[in-house]
Design an enzyme around this catalytic site. Structure first.
Site, PDB file in Angstrom:
ATOM      1  N   ARG A 177       1.394   2.760 -21.813  1.00 34.66           N
ATOM      2  CA  ARG A 177       2.649   3.380 -22.260  1.00 34.66           C
ATOM      3  C   ARG A 177       3.082   4.432 -21.245  1.00 34.66           C
ATOM      4  O   ARG A 177       4.254   4.568 -20.919  1.00 34.66           O
ATOM      5  CB  ARG A 177       2.523   4.020 -23.650  1.00 34.66           C
ATOM      6  CG  ARG A 177       3.775   4.803 -24.021  1.00 34.66           C
ATOM      7  CD  ARG A 177       3.906   5.255 -25.476  1.00 34.66           C
ATOM      8  NE  ARG A 177       2.681   5.422 -26.195  1.00 34.66           N
ATOM      9  CZ  ARG A 177       1.844   6.468 -26.051  1.00 34.66           C
ATOM     10  NH1 ARG A 177       2.122   7.447 -25.206  1.00 34.66           N
ATOM     11  NH2 ARG A 177       0.742   6.528 -26.756  1.00 34.66           N
ATOM     12  N   LYS A 196      21.931  -6.694 -18.157  1.00 28.22           N
ATOM     13  CA  LYS A 196      23.164  -7.264 -17.612  1.00 28.22           C
ATOM     14  C   LYS A 196      22.949  -7.678 -16.144  1.00 28.22           C
ATOM     15  O   LYS A 196      22.115  -8.497 -15.875  1.00 28.22           O
ATOM     16  CB  LYS A 196      24.311  -6.258 -17.802  1.00 28.22           C
ATOM     17  CG  LYS A 196      24.333  -5.604 -19.199  1.00 28.22           C
ATOM     18  CD  LYS A 196      24.609  -6.583 -20.328  1.00 28.22           C
ATOM     19  CE  LYS A 196      24.335  -6.020 -21.728  1.00 28.22           C
ATOM     20  NZ  LYS A 196      24.979  -4.760 -22.055  1.00 28.22           N
ATOM     21  N   TYR A 238      30.953   2.332 -24.423  1.00 29.66           N
ATOM     22  CA  TYR A 238      30.219   1.175 -24.941  1.00 29.66           C
ATOM     23  C   TYR A 238      29.915   1.426 -26.421  1.00 29.66           C
ATOM     24  O   TYR A 238      29.472   2.535 -26.787  1.00 29.66           O
ATOM     25  CB  TYR A 238      28.928   0.994 -24.137  1.00 29.66           C
ATOM     26  CG  TYR A 238      28.016  -0.064 -24.715  1.00 29.66           C
ATOM     27  CD1 TYR A 238      28.345  -1.417 -24.620  1.00 29.66           C
ATOM     28  CD2 TYR A 238      26.844   0.285 -25.368  1.00 29.66           C
ATOM     29  CE1 TYR A 238      27.519  -2.380 -25.162  1.00 29.66           C
ATOM     30  CE2 TYR A 238      26.006  -0.681 -25.912  1.00 29.66           C
ATOM     31  CZ  TYR A 238      26.355  -2.012 -25.810  1.00 29.66           C
ATOM     32  OH  TYR A 238      25.544  -2.969 -26.358  1.00 29.66           O
ATOM     33  N   ASP A 290      26.965   5.702 -16.882  1.00 30.73           N
ATOM     34  CA  ASP A 290      26.458   4.374 -17.229  1.00 30.73           C
ATOM     35  C   ASP A 290      26.995   3.419 -16.156  1.00 30.73           C
ATOM     36  O   ASP A 290      28.178   3.096 -16.132  1.00 30.73           O
ATOM     37  CB  ASP A 290      26.954   3.987 -18.627  1.00 30.73           C
ATOM     38  CG  ASP A 290      26.405   2.636 -19.092  1.00 30.73           C
ATOM     39  OD1 ASP A 290      26.123   1.775 -18.219  1.00 30.73           O
ATOM     40  OD2 ASP A 290      26.273   2.424 -20.308  1.00 30.73           O
TER      41      ASP A 290
HETATM   42  C1  LIG Z   1      24.819  -3.665 -22.944  1.00 30.41           C
HETATM   43  C2  LIG Z   1      25.212  -2.278 -22.574  1.00 30.41           C
HETATM   44  C3  LIG Z   1      24.468  -1.178 -23.015  1.00 30.41           C
HETATM   45  C4  LIG Z   1      23.286  -1.314 -23.951  1.00 30.41           C
HETATM   46  O1  LIG Z   1      22.252  -2.018 -23.377  1.00 30.41           O
HETATM   47  P1  LIG Z   1      21.174  -2.880 -24.196  1.00 30.41           P
HETATM   48  O2  LIG Z   1      20.303  -3.426 -23.139  1.00 30.41           O
HETATM   49  O3  LIG Z   1      21.936  -3.928 -24.966  1.00 30.41           O
HETATM   50  O4  LIG Z   1      20.478  -1.936 -25.136  1.00 30.41           O
HETATM   51  C5  LIG Z   1      24.855   0.085 -22.578  1.00 30.41           C
HETATM   52  N1  LIG Z   1      25.932   0.257 -21.773  1.00 30.41           N
HETATM   53  C6  LIG Z   1      26.671  -0.784 -21.354  1.00 30.41           C
HETATM   54  C7  LIG Z   1      27.855  -0.529 -20.470  1.00 30.41           C
HETATM   55  C8  LIG Z   1      26.356  -2.076 -21.729  1.00 30.41           C
HETATM   56  O5  LIG Z   1      27.114  -3.107 -21.318  1.00 30.41           O
END
Ligand SMILES: *Cc1c(COP(=O)(O)O)cnc(C)c1O
Length: 415
Positions: free
Chosen positions: A79, A230, A132, A205
């Site tokens: 962890r 992503k 988001y 982000d």
């Molecule tokens: C998908 C996404 C998230 C969240 O990510 P997860 O892996 O689904 O928890 C946060 N910010 C953006 C811009 C996203 O597209």
């Protein structure tokens, strides 16, 4: 072994050892620092024991100690740290030009760790008015109950941001650029100056842009966050998140939260993201080229009302995007003259563009944000237009993508 005994840390030895292919320092001696090179080599030196070129998946949850309190290597319990995850974290830090990288079990676990690190009860945060949905939910439904206040603001309006920040009280400015799903752009360098002047941190982000197209830390941000689910993973086969910072002190506080709350990725998930990252640059080049084609098609199509894509010269975010991004990304959204019913019908008709949530994989996806990804923000200040369609443009043959979308949009009289 203490660090002082470790020959890898001795810079003076590196030239003499560079022709020893078993030694990690050998790789460091020839590795370049171009983005594509870092993606393939940073944190990924050939295994010192076996010579394996690819970083191994280490499933071990615990690591041997030679005496009480004397771990044999750098690891004790997985962890806290795991060698496969360390390779990914080192690579992510290099790609974002930061000093500390941290991998998480999901993008939202990464966002959560940043919020826990930056904000205490009574603190205030400014968030994008088109954040988001999951990030908005974390602020509105989780952290609000723990006393963290937040104000949604359109971040492309610097005067509105200036009016919203509270000197000495605003601990965090949360930024997404380009945003989801309207692809609006905000000026990272200007936002960094603004929030630093009131004593807060800027977190970006960077999921939509990726570190290949945009490096928030070099533009003045304090934190870069990803859903590695992503583009970084890139193959729609893993859920993951990441945080990268330049300030080692901030990195240490995040590392404490990562270990204390435990939202870490497993070794196989870390390995999948690391494998995806190796091809990020070539994938992004194709995502961007295909998205540009699709945006051009949409702009000319009579069924389409408005196209949201920062690469279009008429897009309000275009000048700032051109300044802070290498290219404009693989996401395109658009509204239909025929309204919500037409938007839903186009999503039903495509064949190569698969109807599904998420984005950033090699395959093209289409979705209706109002009823899918953004259904949870209906009725909130973040509600999205009902006639909007969002595309994650993949890396298939552009002719097939053009044909597919054209067929779905033609006969627009019935859209
Ligand atoms: C998908 C996404 C998230 C969240 O990510 P997860 O892996 O689904 O928890 C946060 N910010 C953006 C811009 C996203 O597209």
């Amino acid at each position: 072994m203490t660090r002082a005994d470790d020959p890898v840390t001795s810079v003076d030895d590196s030239v003499a050892r560079a022709d020893d292919p078993q030694h990690p320092a050998a790789t460091a001696a020839w590795a370049g620092d171009g983005f594509e090179t870092l993606a393939i080599h940073a944190g990924q030196e050939p295994d010192a024991v076996t010579g394996a070129v690819v970083v191994p998946i280490h499933p071990s949850s615990t690591f041997v100690q030679d005496a009480v309190g004397v771990p044999r290597g750098a690891y004790e319990y997985a962890r806290s740290a795991n060698p496969t995850r360390t390779a990914l974290e080192t690579c992510l830090a290099a790609l974002e030009a930061g000093t500390v990288g941290l991998a998480f079990a999901s993008g939202l676990a990464a966002v959560d760790a940043v919020l826990r690190t930056a904000c205490r009860p009574g603190d205030h945060a400014v968030i994008p008015s088109d954040a988001y949905g999951g990030t908005y939910r974390l602020f509105a439904r989780v952290f609000a109950e723990w006393g963290v206040e937040y104000t949604p603001v359109p971040l492309d309006d610097l005067e509105a941001v200036r009016a919203a920040v509270r000197p000495g009280h605003t601990r965090l400015l949360w930024c997404e650029t380009p945003t989801n799903p309207l692809l609006s752009i905000s000026d990272i360098a200007a936002l960094a100056d603004l929030v630093h002047s009131v004593g807060g941190l800027l977190a970006v982000d960077n999921t939509f842009a990726t570190p290949y197209l945009q490096q928030p830390l070099t533009l003045g941000a304090d934190v870069s966050v990803h859903s590695t689910t992503k583009y970084l993973g890139g193959h729609s086969d893993v859920i993951g998140g990441a945080v990268v910072v330049s300030d080692p002190g901030l990195g240490e506080r995040l590392r404490f939260i990562q270990n204390a709350t435990g939202a870490v990725p497993g070794p196989f998930d870390a390995w999948l993201v690391l494998r995806g990252a190796k091809t990020l640059a070539v994938r992004m080049d194709r995502h961007c080229a295909n998205a540009r084609h699709i945006a051009d098609l949409l702009v000319r199509h009579p069924a389409v009302a408005v196209v949201h894509y920062p690469g279009l010269p008429g897009n309000p975010g275009h000048p700032v995007a051109a300044k802070q991004m290498r290219d404009f990304g693989g996401m395109v959204s658009f509204t239909l003259r025929g309204g919500q019913d037409a938007a839903v019908e186009v999503c039903r008709r495509t064949r190569v563009f698969t109807l599904a949530e998420s984005l950033g994989g090699v395959e093209s996806l289409i979705e209706h944000p109002g009823r899918m990804t953004h259904a949870s923000v209906a009725g909130s200040p973040l509600e999205v237009p009902a006639d909007l369609v969002r595309l994650s443009v993949g890396i298939e043959s552009i002719d097939d993508l053009v044909d597919d979308l054209t067929k779905a949009l033609d006969d627009h009289q019935d859209l």
